[in-house]
Design a protein around this motif. Sequence first.
Motif, mmCIF file in Angstrom:
data_model
loop_
_atom_site.group_PDB
_atom_site.id
_atom_site.type_symbol
_atom_site.label_atom_id
_atom_site.label_comp_id
_atom_site.label_asym_id
_atom_site.label_seq_id
_atom_site.Cartn_x
_atom_site.Cartn_y
_atom_site.Cartn_z
ATOM 1 N N ILE A 179 52.147 -28.307 -3.670
ATOM 2 C CA ILE A 179 52.847 -29.392 -2.975
ATOM 3 C C ILE A 179 51.856 -30.244 -2.191
ATOM 4 O O ILE A 179 51.902 -31.485 -2.217
ATOM 5 C CB ILE A 179 53.943 -28.822 -2.043
ATOM 6 C CG1 ILE A 179 55.093 -28.244 -2.880
ATOM 7 C CG2 ILE A 179 54.460 -29.893 -1.094
ATOM 8 C CD1 ILE A 179 56.167 -27.549 -2.064
ATOM 9 N N MET A 180 50.924 -29.593 -1.519
ATOM 10 C CA MET A 180 49.923 -30.328 -0.748
ATOM 11 C C MET A 180 48.927 -31.056 -1.658
ATOM 12 O O MET A 180 48.380 -32.086 -1.283
ATOM 13 C CB MET A 180 49.174 -29.367 0.185
ATOM 14 C CG MET A 180 50.022 -28.855 1.332
ATOM 15 S SD MET A 180 50.694 -30.210 2.327
ATOM 16 C CE MET A 180 51.877 -29.337 3.344
ATOM 17 N N VAL A 230 49.856 -32.571 -4.366
ATOM 18 C CA VAL A 230 50.576 -33.788 -4.736
ATOM 19 C C VAL A 230 50.662 -34.761 -3.562
ATOM 20 O O VAL A 230 50.475 -35.973 -3.722
ATOM 21 C CB VAL A 230 51.984 -33.438 -5.247
ATOM 22 C CG1 VAL A 230 52.821 -34.700 -5.470
ATOM 23 C CG2 VAL A 230 51.897 -32.637 -6.539
ATOM 24 N N LEU A 231 50.943 -34.247 -2.358
ATOM 25 C CA LEU A 231 51.171 -35.115 -1.202
ATOM 26 C C LEU A 231 49.879 -35.600 -0.554
ATOM 27 O O LEU A 231 49.854 -36.682 0.050
ATOM 28 C CB LEU A 231 52.013 -34.379 -0.150
ATOM 29 C CG LEU A 231 53.435 -33.985 -0.541
ATOM 30 C CD1 LEU A 231 54.130 -33.301 0.629
ATOM 31 C CD2 LEU A 231 54.229 -35.202 -0.989
ATOM 32 N N LEU A 232 48.815 -34.820 -0.670
ATOM 33 C CA LEU A 232 47.600 -35.129 0.081
ATOM 34 C C LEU A 232 46.369 -35.258 -0.820
ATOM 35 O O LEU A 232 45.644 -36.256 -0.740
ATOM 36 C CB LEU A 232 47.355 -34.028 1.127
ATOM 37 C CG LEU A 232 46.317 -34.298 2.211
ATOM 38 C CD1 LEU A 232 46.763 -35.446 3.104
ATOM 39 C CD2 LEU A 232 46.105 -33.036 3.053
ATOM 40 N N TYR A 268 54.521 -43.927 -5.995
ATOM 41 C CA TYR A 268 54.049 -42.637 -5.464
ATOM 42 C C TYR A 268 52.778 -42.824 -4.643
ATOM 43 O O TYR A 268 52.671 -42.329 -3.510
ATOM 44 C CB TYR A 268 53.817 -41.663 -6.621
ATOM 45 C CG TYR A 268 52.838 -40.553 -6.329
ATOM 46 C CD1 TYR A 268 53.164 -39.510 -5.473
ATOM 47 C CD2 TYR A 268 51.572 -40.535 -6.931
ATOM 48 C CE1 TYR A 268 52.261 -38.491 -5.203
ATOM 49 C CE2 TYR A 268 50.666 -39.530 -6.677
ATOM 50 C CZ TYR A 268 51.013 -38.505 -5.811
ATOM 51 O OH TYR A 268 50.114 -37.506 -5.540
ATOM 52 N N CYS A 300 52.424 -42.529 -0.482
ATOM 53 C CA CYS A 300 51.501 -41.538 0.082
ATOM 54 C C CYS A 300 50.440 -42.208 0.953
ATOM 55 O O CYS A 300 50.144 -41.735 2.058
ATOM 56 C CB CYS A 300 50.838 -40.742 -1.042
ATOM 57 S SG CYS A 300 51.930 -39.559 -1.854
ATOM 58 N N VAL A 314 52.875 -40.874 3.883
ATOM 59 C CA VAL A 314 52.765 -39.415 3.768
ATOM 60 C C VAL A 314 51.400 -38.909 4.237
ATOM 61 O O VAL A 314 51.322 -37.996 5.066
ATOM 62 C CB VAL A 314 53.033 -38.965 2.320
ATOM 63 C CG1 VAL A 314 52.872 -37.447 2.202
ATOM 64 C CG2 VAL A 314 54.440 -39.372 1.888
ATOM 65 N N CYS A 315 50.325 -39.476 3.709
ATOM 66 C CA CYS A 315 48.983 -38.990 4.064
ATOM 67 C C CYS A 315 48.685 -39.108 5.559
ATOM 68 O O CYS A 315 48.215 -38.138 6.170
ATOM 69 C CB CYS A 315 47.918 -39.731 3.246
ATOM 70 S SG CYS A 315 47.881 -39.247 1.504
ATOM 71 N N VAL A 348 50.757 -36.336 7.359
ATOM 72 C CA VAL A 348 50.287 -34.973 7.088
ATOM 73 C C VAL A 348 48.964 -34.702 7.801
ATOM 74 O O VAL A 348 48.771 -33.642 8.412
ATOM 75 C CB VAL A 348 50.138 -34.741 5.573
ATOM 76 C CG1 VAL A 348 49.478 -33.382 5.299
ATOM 77 C CG2 VAL A 348 51.497 -34.795 4.881
#
Length: 571
Positions: free
Chosen positions: A72-73, A75-77, A469, A473, A477-478, A481
Motif C-alpha cells: 500500500i505504501m 502505491v501511495l508513496l 493517480y 499523490c 497524498v505524498c 503521508v
Amino acid sequence: MTSYEKVDDKDVELKGSVKSYGSVEKERDAWGAKAEYMLALIGYAVGIGNIWRFPYLCHRYGGGSFLIPYLIMLVLLGVPLFCMETSLGQLTSKGAPGAFAAMHPMFRGIGYAAMVVDLICSYYYNSIIMWILRYFFSSFTLGDLPWDSCPQNVTTCCVNENNATMYYWYYDALKASNDATIVGGVDWYLFGCLVVAWVICFLCMCKGVESSGKVVYFTATFPYVLLVVLFFRGVTLEGAKEGILYYITPKFDQLANPVVWRTAATQIFYSLGVSFGSVVAYSSYNPKNNNCIRDGVVVTLINCGTSIFGGFVIFSLLGYRAHKSGVDFSELKSGPGLAFVAITDAISEMSVGPLWSILFFFMLFLLGLDSQFGMLESLLTSVKDEIKFLNKIRKEFVSGGICLVLALLAIPMAFRGGLYIVDLLDNWSLSYPLLIIAFFEVISVSWVYGVNRFCSDIKGMIGFEPNIYFKACWLVVCPLVILVLILSGIVLSALKGYPTYDKFVGCDNQTLIDQGLRPQAVSSWVVTDKYPTGLVIIIVLMNMASCLLIPGYALINQFSVIKSSFGKLRN
C-alpha cells in the motif's frame, strides 16, 4: 545521432517556466543507451538493505501480513515520489540544486540539502562495503572458513560453534572497542579493504555516466544471478521449509499496530533512495522524449520484487541454520547482525562453505557498489552544475578529488571504534533530513510550481500527461503521508527518550555476570547504553546541517529579491 547520445533542450517544447532555469548544456553527458540508465537506476535502488533489512522487518512485523502495508505504501508513496524525481531530472537536465531552482529559485536549498545527505551517506556507506570485502577476502580458503569454529586458544568466550561467528565478527573482523568514545587503533586489514573499496569506486565512475554506464551492465545484473543461485541452494537445504514458512506466515493482528504501517512506509521510502538527488541526477542525462513515468514504475516494482524474493533466500538459509544449530529465530537482528553473524553461521554449516560465502559476499559487494555509484554521481553532478569552472577540468580529476576527500575522512572507520561511527551515522543522521527534503520536494513541485504545469511539461516531453493517480499523490497524498512520518517519528523519539546504542562489552564482561548471565551462554555480547553528550550534539548538528539549508537558502533568496526590488524603486 541516436536519442541517447546527447541531450538537447530544443527537442521539446515546455509549457511551464522550467526552460529559463533548466536549459541544457549542449555538451552535457548522456547515457550511451536506454539500458544503461535503467540498470543504473535499478542498481542504485536495489541495495544491501533489500537483503539484510526487509526480511528482518517482515519477520518482526507480521510475516506475510507485513506485505499488505508495504505494498500500500509502495502505491501511495514509493511510485509517485520516484516518478516525480525521474520526471524532474529529465525535464530540467540538471542535478538536484538546479532542478529545484527550476521550480522556484528559492528552492535551490533543497538540492544543497540533498548534497549534504549524499556526502554523509557516501562517507560511511563504503565502510559497510569495507566490512563486506573483509569477509569476501577471508572466504578464499581451501580449508574451513575462519568463523567456522572457535580459536583453540580461547576458552572463556567462544566455547561452542554457536558463538564462533559472533566471536569472529567482534574480536577478529572489527576488533571492536567497548565504548563509543574509544576510537582505538587502526586495523590494517580493514584499512586495506577501505582503500580497495574507494579505488574501485573511483575507477568505475571516474568519467561519470560514461564509465559507470558501462559498469552497471555487470554490477546491476550479476547480483540477480547470484541471488537465484543462492535461492535454489537455500530451498534444497534441510529446515528451509520451516524458515520460509516463518517468513511468510501472516500475523494479521499486527496490522492494528500503527508502528507497522510507519515501518512499512519508512522502508519503502529508504529502499527506493528518494531525496538523495541520485534519481534526479541519473535522469538528467536522459533525452527529453524518454518515457520517464514508465521507467519509474518499472524500477520501483523491480525493487519491491527483489526485496520479497531476497527474503526467501535469507530465510531458507536461516531455517537451515536453525535446523543444524538450534538457534531460535527470535535472535534475528537487522543489518550487520544478520549478514555477518546469522547468515555466515548458516553458510559455515553448508558443504563447500567457502564457495557459498564467496558468492554471498560478492553479491552484497555488487549491491552496495551500485548504490554508492548513485550517491557519488548525484554529488558529482550537483558539484559540476553549481561550480561551472569544474566543467573545464577533466572528469577524472573532479571525481578523483571527491573520492579522495571522502576516503581520507573515512579512515576512522577502519579503527576499533568504527562500528559505532557507522551505527551513529546510519541510525541518527539521515532519517529526518530525508523526510524533510522529500516534503519540500513535493511542495515545491506540486504547490509552488504547480502540479498542472508540471504535468503539462511532462506531456511536452513524453506526449501524454500523468493520470489522476499521480496528480492526487503529488498534490495531497505524498505530502500528508510524509508529514505523518515526520510527526510520528518525533513522537516515537520523545517516547524512547535519550538516544541509545548497542555497546559491545565482551563476552567475559563483568556487566553480564552481574546480570546473572553466563558469558558463554550469551548470544549477543552487547548492552544498551546512552550516547555521550558530545555525540548527541553531533547527531543534532548533522540533522541541522542539511535541514536548515532549505529555509536558510529560501530566506537569503527572498532577502535578495526584496533588496533588489527596493534598489529598483529607489532608482
